[in-house]
Design a protein around this motif. Structure first.
Motif, short mmCIF file in Angstrom:
data_model
loop_
_atom_site.label_atom_id
_atom_site.label_comp_id
_atom_site.label_asym_id
_atom_site.label_seq_id
_atom_site.Cartn_x
_atom_site.Cartn_y
_atom_site.Cartn_z
N GLU A 154 0.85 -1.20 0.00
CA GLU A 154 0.00 0.00 0.00
C GLU A 154 0.89 1.25 0.00
O GLU A 154 0.98 1.96 1.00
CB GLU A 154 -0.91 0.00 1.24
N GLN A 195 -0.01 7.69 4.35
CA GLN A 195 -0.63 6.95 5.44
C GLN A 195 -0.96 7.92 6.57
O GLN A 195 -0.12 8.72 6.98
CB GLN A 195 0.32 5.85 5.96
N THR A 196 -2.20 7.87 7.04
CA THR A 196 -2.64 8.74 8.13
C THR A 196 -2.52 7.98 9.44
O THR A 196 -3.12 6.91 9.61
CB THR A 196 -4.10 9.17 7.92
N ALA A 232 3.74 2.73 10.68
CA ALA A 232 3.68 3.01 9.25
C ALA A 232 3.85 1.74 8.43
O ALA A 232 3.20 1.55 7.39
CB ALA A 232 4.74 4.04 8.88
N ALA A 259 0.65 -0.23 8.36
CA ALA A 259 -0.35 0.36 7.48
C ALA A 259 -0.01 0.12 6.01
O ALA A 259 -0.89 -0.12 5.18
CB ALA A 259 -0.47 1.86 7.76
N ALA A 260 1.30 0.19 5.67
CA ALA A 260 1.71 0.06 4.26
C ALA A 260 1.90 -1.41 3.84
O ALA A 260 1.92 -1.70 2.64
CB ALA A 260 2.98 0.84 4.01
#
Length: 228
Positions: free
Chosen positions: A97, A101-102, A112, A115-116
């Protein structure tokens, strides 16, 4: 009997008649008599009443809850700026991804990466997973087997990991740290920081060309000294 002469009648009218008695006039008595001491007593009572009235008004103003002018001016100062509710970082490279990224404030590199979602061939060992992230920061995840990050003090290779050691980070360095770069003075360092704050960070080193005071020659000089 002979009528009196006119001259005799005139003489009678001009002769003094003596002291005339005053008319006995019965003047009415005054309805109210105020002696001097009574007038002084009334004046004292009025003064005492006025002072008491002023004192009562002053106490009622104090108890009304109205703030003092100083309190008003003190409370009207600028409120401290609130901490941001989120931070946005860029994760690129070997991740499923990639992109922005929030995350919550205080997030770390590990957040992070979660999320990725790094790919199986991503090299995340070189990253400090406990490092705190700041808004606008970028992580470049390299594939396994890529050149290791340079030692401290050595220039970072092009496309190197965005948070590895070596090279000055365009997205995280202070203006003072940027002045350590060869060919960058205080004015140029401030211009780099201003551009970073205005655009939310650098996405590519080539963006230095958009900074005032940096041309192609200086960019070529800085490429080996900086990283994202």
């Amino acid at each position: 009997m002979a009528a009196p002469k006119i001259s005799e009648r005139l003489r009678e009218f001009t002769q003094p008649t003596g002291e005339e008695e005053l008319l006995a006039v019965d003047y009415p008595r005054p309805r109210l008599r105020i002696s001097p001491w009574q007038a002084c007593a009334v004046a004292v009572i009025l003064v005492v009443g006025l002072v008491a009235w002023l004192g009562i008004n002053a106490r009622s103003d104090e108890s009304s809850g109205m703030p003092e002018p100083a309190a008003i001016s003190g409370e009207s100062g600028a409120a401290p700026s609130a901490e941001p509710s989120e931070i946005i970082v860029s994760v690129i490279g070997e991740v499923a991804e990639p992109g922005l990224q929030t995350l919550e404030p205080g997030a770390r590199v590990a957040d992070a990466l979660d999320a990725a979602q790094p790919l199986p061939g991503a090299d995340t060992i070189a990253l400090n997973h406990a490092q705190r992230l700041s808004d606008g920061q970028q992580l470049h995840i390299l594939p396994s087997g890529a050149a290791p990050p340079p030692a401290p003090g050595e220039p970072a290779p092009a496309g190197g990991n965005g948070i590895s050691t070596g090279g000055v980070s365009l997205n995280n360095a202070t203006a003072e740290e940027l002045t350590e770069l060869k060919g960058v003075g205080e004015v140029t360092a401030q211009a780099i920081v201003a551009y970073r704050e205005e655009h939310g960070g650098f996405q590519d080193i080539e963006e230095l060309l958009e900074v005032s005071g940096i041309g192609p020659a200086k960019l070529a000089q800085l490429k080996d000294q900086v990283q994202l």
